[in-house]
Write a protein that holds these residues in place. Structure first.
Motif: not given
Length: 248
Positions: A78-80, A126-131
């Motif tokens: 949801g954040d992404l 969060i940064e990993l999920l963005h990738c």
């Protein structure tokens, strides 16, 4: 960490799985097709996704996996979002040095903290999920929101305060990912790393003024003296005790 030359039959997991191949490689038939992963590659699996794993040769392979509850990952999706909808990890294999590095740092952070509730672990996840949800992660060059600059100013004024990524983001009227990205754009660091840096700087000033190490660790916002020592040595290359002795 697992090390095996075993071929695994088709099976599923109830959680999201993210891992890295450390040695060797394998082929896998997943819900997203036939893929091959070798050392350095990230591997992922979605809840309920049928998959298997066959080593590339008799030497087998070694790998490390982290499993996350569905609600935790969906919450971060949801954040992404930013106009898009995510409900799964799109890449069964990802060859991306930055993503691999994020995973290894996340694994270390979870080993230290024991959960994904700390700011460091949450930021890394969060940064990993963005990738993992972006084919080609890219960021538009935009102005840093004033609210993020104000958040930085609050940290500058009181680095020993109680901070969390969720609260900082909410106070800035941003999602955690939006806040994390904007804060990194502003400072070059994640909020957690920036706070640690400010606390180390404060500790150095207090040591320089003759305050005892135990008192310094508490006054600088560290959990204990060993935590301060690790952070201090990582940034200055010497322990707080050695620094105090050198300036005495």
């Amino acid at each position: 960490m697992a090390n095996s030359n075993r071929a695994f039959a088709r099976h599923t997991h109830d959680q999201f799985g993210i891992g890295i191949v450390l040695r060797g490689g394998q082929t896998s038939t997943s819900g997203r097709g036939l893929v091959e992963a070798v050392a350095g590659d990230l591997i992922t699996v979605n809840p309920g996704e049928v998959h298997d794993g066959i080593p590339l040769n008799a030497d087998g392979r070694s790998w490390s996996m982290l499993y996350f509850d569905c609600n935790l990952i969906l919450d971060h999706f949801g954040d992404l979002a930013e106009g898009r909808s995510y409900d799964e990890l799109h890449f069964p294999v990802l060859r991306d040095d930055r993503a691999s590095s994020l995973f290894l740092h996340l694994k270390d952070a979870l080993t230290d903290a024991g959960s994904v509730t700390g700011m460091a672990a949450q930021s890394l996840l969060i940064e990993l999920l963005h990738c993992l949800v972006s084919a080609v992660p890219s960021e538009k060059t935009t102005a840093v929101p004033l609210a993020v600059e104000r958040a930085k100013a609050r940290i500058d004024d009181c680095p020993v305060g109680e901070y969390s990524l969720g609260k900082l983001a909410a106070q800035s009227a941003l999602s955690r990912f939006q806040f994390l990205r904007a804060f990194r754009r502003l400072t070059g660091l994640t909020p957690h790393a920036y706070i640690l840096q400010k606390r180390v700087h404060l500790a150095r000033r207090l040591i320089g003024s003759g305050v005892g190490l135990a008192e310094v660790s508490a006054a600088s916002g560290f959990a204990d003296q060993s935590h301060m020592t690790r952070a201090f040595a990582a940034r200055y290359g010497i322990s707080p005790g050695s620094f105090a002795a050198a300036i005495a």
